[in-house]
Design a protein around this motif. Structure first.
Motif, PDB file in Angstrom:
ATOM      1  N   LYS A 169      -7.783  -3.036   0.357  1.00 56.19           N
ATOM      2  CA  LYS A 169      -7.609  -2.397  -0.956  1.00 56.19           C
ATOM      3  C   LYS A 169      -7.545  -3.418  -2.078  1.00 56.19           C
ATOM      4  N   LYS A 170      -7.217  -4.641  -1.721  1.00 50.53           N
ATOM      5  CA  LYS A 170      -7.057  -5.670  -2.743  1.00 50.53           C
ATOM      6  C   LYS A 170      -8.326  -6.482  -2.955  1.00 50.53           C
ATOM      7  N   GLY A 172      -8.949   3.560   0.839  1.00 50.98           N
ATOM      8  CA  GLY A 172      -9.388   3.634  -0.549  1.00 50.98           C
ATOM      9  C   GLY A 172     -10.864   3.985  -0.587  1.00 50.98           C
ATOM     10  N   ASP A 173     -11.296   4.403  -1.757  1.00 54.10           N
ATOM     11  CA  ASP A 173     -12.657   4.930  -1.895  1.00 54.10           C
ATOM     12  C   ASP A 173     -13.730   3.898  -1.565  1.00 54.10           C
ATOM     13  N   THR A 174     -13.508   2.667  -2.000  1.00 50.94           N
ATOM     14  CA  THR A 174     -14.524   1.637  -1.744  1.00 50.94           C
ATOM     15  C   THR A 174     -14.696   1.408  -0.256  1.00 50.94           C
ATOM     16  N   VAL A 175     -13.586   1.276   0.424  1.00 51.01           N
ATOM     17  CA  VAL A 175     -13.636   1.047   1.873  1.00 51.01           C
ATOM     18  C   VAL A 175     -14.294   2.233   2.566  1.00 51.01           C
ATOM     19  N   LYS A 176     -13.873   3.413   2.202  1.00 48.26           N
ATOM     20  CA  LYS A 176     -14.406   4.606   2.868  1.00 48.26           C
ATOM     21  C   LYS A 176     -15.914   4.741   2.640  1.00 48.26           C
ATOM     22  N   ASN A 199       0.838  -1.188   0.000  1.00 44.08           N
ATOM     23  CA  ASN A 199       0.000   0.000   0.000  1.00 44.08           C
ATOM     24  C   ASN A 199       0.870   1.233   0.000  1.00 44.08           C
ATOM     25  N   ALA A 200       0.477   2.170  -0.752  1.00 44.23           N
ATOM     26  CA  ALA A 200       1.260   3.391  -0.745  1.00 44.23           C
ATOM     27  C   ALA A 200       0.356   4.598  -0.850  1.00 44.23           C
ATOM     28  N   GLY A 201       0.812   5.618  -0.258  1.00 44.19           N
ATOM     29  CA  GLY A 201       0.167   6.892  -0.464  1.00 44.19           C
ATOM     30  C   GLY A 201      -1.230   7.017   0.097  1.00 44.19           C
ATOM     31  N   ASP A 202      -1.483   6.338   1.157  1.00 41.39           N
ATOM     32  CA  ASP A 202      -2.811   6.486   1.717  1.00 41.39           C
ATOM     33  C   ASP A 202      -2.842   7.534   2.814  1.00 41.39           C
ATOM     34  N   GLY A 203      -1.800   8.285   2.907  1.00 41.44           N
ATOM     35  CA  GLY A 203      -1.874   9.399   3.818  1.00 41.44           C
ATOM     36  C   GLY A 203      -1.217   9.145   5.152  1.00 41.44           C
ATOM     37  N   PRO A 204      -1.562   9.980   6.071  1.00 45.21           N
ATOM     38  CA  PRO A 204      -0.837  10.039   7.321  1.00 45.21           C
ATOM     39  C   PRO A 204      -0.914   8.755   8.119  1.00 45.21           C
TER      40      PRO A 204
END
Ligand SMILES: [Zn+2]
Length: 353
Positions: free
Chosen positions: A228-229, A265-269, A57-62
């Motif tokens: 995410k996967k 990720g958008d789906t999870v959120k 995972n990359a770039g998902d923020g803080p």
């Protein structure tokens, strides 16, 4: 700083993959989930939040669990709007630290133990037994979460020098859990326990214990996999399965969600929002899942203090060395003037809007 994260990161990756059983390995429990479809590819390493390379995972923020040097930064791109809150009826146990009988009065006193811990110690044991029983009034909402998963007072009624304490990956073992709960009580502190469904299924009594001790339960997915996967359908199962088992066990559905590995990720959120929960990663990782911290309570304390900031969202795990560190950590936080946010005073709806 005693050690340099950048220099040690590659090593950590390797080490953490090797020792994933230490922090939050799913182990054999995974098969008991609501679905086993996700298990094949997730592998053992994915069960550990410290396995960045494995999860990719990359770039998902803080809050990216594998990217702690960024953990203090904002700009997560989190976009949560409004969500209907299906679990607003949060009554009962979480209100236990507020003086009993003061229903309807403000819960501000529960949000911070700063300066009062000494006085509270004498009485903290009293009242706790009844914590799960009383249908205490809902607490006044005092804090909102920011897009970088930190917390700030809604108005000047509450102090800003506070932290949110969280413990992921349980409930596992009674001994460690009890030690954590005792330390929290000693400091009149509340926390969120982000649980995995398969562990709840294995240890429903421990979930009940968390609830009866007046702590807040959050959703950390059923199998502790990288969401995410997964397909949308699988993500839905992973999230709603935990909502259901927690509701069955405690009578209430979680209002807070933290994705394994910080991988959203958008789906999870979107699904989390639909379930009426507040999605969060963290802003202060204790690194208690790393090899450097294993069996080293002092390292856990140091890591938290190194990243400490007002409104910090502190990530810890149900681990022996974290349990051993907690009393001293809370003492040090109090000495620095920090109080502890009661999750029941977090404005979930307001934070979503
Ligand atoms: Zn986790």
């Amino acid at each position: 700083m005693r050690w340099n994260w950048k220099k040690t990161a590659p090593l950590l990756v390797a080490l953490s993959m090797a020792v994933s059983a230490g922090a939050c390995s799913s182990g054999s429990g995974n098969g008991s989930g609501p679905t086993s479809a996700a298990q094949g590819g997730s592998g053992e390493s994915a069960a550990n939040e410290s396995s960045p390379a494995a999860t990719g995972n990359a770039g998902d923020g803080p809050g990216q669990e594998q990217n702690h040097e960024q953990s203090g930064n904002a700009g997560s791109g989190q976009q949560q709007e409004e969500a209907s809150n299906g679990s607003a009826g949060k009554t009962g146990s979480t209100s236990s630290t507020v003086t009993s009988g003061s229903s309807g009065t403000k819960g501000a006193q529960a949000t911070t133990a700063t300066g009062t811990s000494g006085a509270d110690k004498g009485t903290s044991g009293t009242g706790k037994g009844a914590s799960g029983a009383g249908a205490a009034a809902e607490k006044k909402l005092l804090y909102k979460m920011t897009p970088s998963y930190r917390f700030k007072p809604i108005n000047d009624e509450a102090p800003s020098k506070v932290v949110l304490l969280t413990f992921d990956d349980g409930p596992k073992q009674k001994e460690e859990l009890t030690k954590i709960l005792d330390a929290l009580d000693k400091h009149n502190a509340k926390a969120i326990f982000f649980v995995n469904g398969y562990r709840v299924k294995q240890n429903p009594d421990l979930l009940t214990l968390i609830d009866e001790r007046g702590q807040t339960i959050g959703n950390h997915s059923w199998d502790h996999i990288d969401l995410k996967k997964e397909t949308e359908q699988e993500v839905q199962k992973q999230i709603s399965g935990v909502q259901q088992i927690v509701k069955q066990t405690t009578g209430r559905s979680p209002q807070f969600f933290r994705p394994p590995f910080g991988a959203g990720g958008d789906t999870v959120k979107a699904i989390v929002k639909k379930e009426g929960m507040l999605f969060m990663t963290w802003s202060d990782g204790s690194l208690d899942w790393t090899e450097e911290s294993k069996n080293k309570p002092d390292a856990v304390i140091r890591n938290v203090l190194d990243q400490l900031h007002p409104g910090a969202n502190i990530l810890m795990h149900e681990l022996p060395w974290t349990a051993d560190a907690l009393d001293e950590l809370l003492t040090k936080l109090e000495a620095k003037g920090y109080g502890f946010i009661d999750p029941a005073t977090i404005d979930v709806k307001g934070s979503l809007s």
